[in-house]
Scaffold this active site. Structure first.
Site, PDB file in Angstrom:
ATOM      1  N   GLU A 297       0.816  -1.157  -0.149  1.00  0.00           N
ATOM      2  CA  GLU A 297       0.175  -0.067  -0.285  1.00  0.00           C
ATOM      3  C   GLU A 297       0.747   1.138  -0.134  1.00  0.00           C
ATOM      4  OE1 GLU A 297      -3.863   1.713  -0.194  1.00  0.00           O
ATOM      5  OE2 GLU A 297      -3.109  -0.393  -0.421  1.00  0.00           O
ATOM      6  N   GLU A 327      -0.295   9.396  -6.226  1.00  0.00           N
ATOM      7  CA  GLU A 327       0.719   8.746  -6.123  1.00  0.00           C
ATOM      8  C   GLU A 327       0.855   7.744  -7.466  1.00  0.00           C
ATOM      9  OE1 GLU A 327      -1.322   7.986  -1.903  1.00  0.00           O
ATOM     10  OE2 GLU A 327      -1.283   6.197  -2.969  1.00  0.00           O
ATOM     11  N   ASP A 481      -7.196   3.035   2.470  1.00  0.00           N
ATOM     12  CA  ASP A 481      -6.907   1.635   3.329  1.00  0.00           C
ATOM     13  C   ASP A 481      -8.175   0.707   3.269  1.00  0.00           C
ATOM     14  OD1 ASP A 481      -4.253   2.679   3.811  1.00  0.00           O
ATOM     15  OD2 ASP A 481      -5.335   3.909   5.400  1.00  0.00           O
TER      16      ASP A 481
END
Length: 497
Positions: A297, A327, A481
């Site tokens: 992650e 990201e 998450d």
């Protein structure tokens, strides 16, 4: 009545099309229609009301999301864990006697002014970011002010702990969590989570989550959407000090799946530390049994050299990666991939560009080439309006369910609910898009009756589903998450893995 006839005709056409693609699906759609009939029946002579797009997608998800044939029994998660203090960003900065001003990004925060400028910089973009605060004493003063601020809330924090919590909500799953677990965090963790004694420490690590709402204003700065800015002075997580304990515990725990996070925390500790520590991390990760898939992650980073090293050295030794649009763009900028010249996304990320970058990662750093020695075969990409799962063919199953489950949890959790409330969400995803930004490209459409669009490029399959975006989000922290955890819960590795 002509409207009813049009609706029925459209549905019949849609079912004929679906039958061509999947002969079993119309039966499922009929079940959906039976549930929808109350919405489509005239009441007291009133006009027929077909389901809204949000209602159609939410109901279709219920049909599409099915458990994998083989479920995980044990999942090991590490290594960043902390206590999150969630507070109004603008409110806290005002409480710290800071005045509104202009935004400016800082890779490391050295004082309150740096914090203010970086917060404004990202608030104006509506983008998530995470930064290390170098001054321990000043950080502790800010942390005290945050904890005492009216309405401040305390939660489980850290990607590993949050993924562990989400996985542990499945009663059939045993979760091992390694990370710096202090007394407050240990008290808040789900009782199904096993924490090795070596992971327990006397004090907690605190992270401050400065949230802002869509349209919130401070001075001349205005947030285009709800998001958050995270800061910490966290040396335990910054050094990934629990990594060796984590890897050593795997042999005894014998997990079916390993989830790794926290690499981004090392960035703020300086190049000398991360260069040496990353080598050690690669060595210990390489020791994990090859039969066990590893999910990595990612999180917000600013050092292109560091991100490029992760791309070159870590990604080939993991099976799966979870990331968001910031990201993904930083990944291609760091590695010289497609669309690296794009400074930032303009609104909702273009699906074609995202698809190009995902394909590049799997072809250049993953196992899209059967001759490659890389283990990377899966990327779960999430952005506010839609999610994409990109997988190398023959390695993962149940991906329609996995991507839909990730989107569904994003829609419900952002609103603070257990299920999707269609009155509190809005469809913002593009319903028409291209499979690539450049030729050759395929024109694709999202069908709200079957809202997972699938296309292939070479031997990589892409699964896209819209997200029903919460209109008034209660909490954005940990959403990525939760998305990754839910996607993993509904995924399964195939025998070819």
């Amino acid at each position: 009545m002509w409207k009813s006839a049009v609706v029925v005709a459209l549905l019949a056409l849609g079912m004929g099309y679906l039958y061509q693609n999947d002969p079993e699906l119309p039966t499922q759609v009929l079940n959906y229609l039976r549930e929808s009939l109350p919405l489509m029946q005239p009441s007291g002579g009133s006009e027929v009301r077909p389901p809204t797009l949000e209602e159609a997608i939410s109901r279709a998800w219920q049909i599409l999301i099915t458990a994998p044939a083989r479920r995980w029994g044990k999942v090991a998660v590490g290594v960043n864990a902390c206590v999150d203090v969630v507070v109004s960003g603008v409110g806290l900065l005002q409480a710290l006697a800071l005045e509104p001003g202009s935004g400016n990004d800082h890779e490391v925060l050295h004082g309150k002014e740096d914090l203010k400028e970086a917060f404004i910089h990202y608030m104006e973009k509506g983008a998530a970011a995470e930064r290390f605060f170098s001054d321990k004493e000043v950080f502790q003063r800010i942390a005290r002010a945050a904890a005492e601020y009216p309405g401040a809330q305390v939660y489980v924090g850290g990607n590993a702990a949050l993924i562990g919590q989400k996985l542990a909500s499945n009663p059939q799953l045993v979760v091992l969590l390694c990370g710096p677990v202090g007394p407050k965090l240990h008290e808040m963790l789900d009782e199904q989570i096993v924490v090795p004694p070596e992971s327990l420490q006397e004090t907690d690590e605190y992270h401050l989550i400065l949230e802002y709402k869509s349209g919130e204003q401070w001075g001349t700065s205005r947030a285009p959407q709800a998001n958050r800015f995270i800061l910490s002075h966290d040396v335990s997580n910054g050094r990934m000090s629990a990594l060796e304990t984590f890897i050593a515990s795997l042999e005894e725990f014998n997990p079916d799946l390993v989830v790794l996070s926290g690499l981004h925390m090392m960035e703020g500790m300086g190049r000398d530390l991360w260069e040496n520590r990353l080598k050690e991390a690669v060595d210990v990760i390489s020791d994990v049994n090859n039969e066990v898939p590893i999910h990595l992650e990612l999180a917000s980073m600013t050092d292109k050299d560091y991100m490029n090293r992760i791309l070159q050295e870590v990604m080939p030794i993991v099976s799966s990666v979870g990331l968001n649009e910031q990201e993904l763009l930083f990944l291609t900028q760091s590695g010289g991939g497609p669309h690296a010249d794009l400074a930032s996304w303009d609104g909702i990320p273009d699906v074609g560009r995202v698809s190009d970058i995902l394909l590049w990662v799997l072809e250049q750093h993953g196992r899209a080439d059967p001759e490659s020695e890389s283990d990377l075969t899966r990327i779960h990409f999430h952005t506010l309006a839609y999610h994409i799962l990109a997988t190398v063919d023959g390695h993962w199953g149940n991906q329609v369910s996995a991507v839909a489950a990730g989107a569904r949890v994003a829609s419900s959790q952002a609103c603070g609910l257990q299920t999707v409330d269609v009155t509190k969400v809005a469809l913002k995803a593009p319903l028409n898009f291209y499979s690539s930004f450049t030729e050759p490209r395929e024109s694709l459409t999202v069908d709200v009756m079957n809202p997972v669009t699938v296309w292939r490029r070479g031997n990589v399959s892409f699964h896209l589903t819209p997200v029903l975006v919460c209109k008034q989000p209660l909490r954005t922290v940990g959403l990525g998450d939760a998305i990754s955890a839910e996607g993993l819960l509904f995924s399964e590795v195939t025998s070819e893995h």
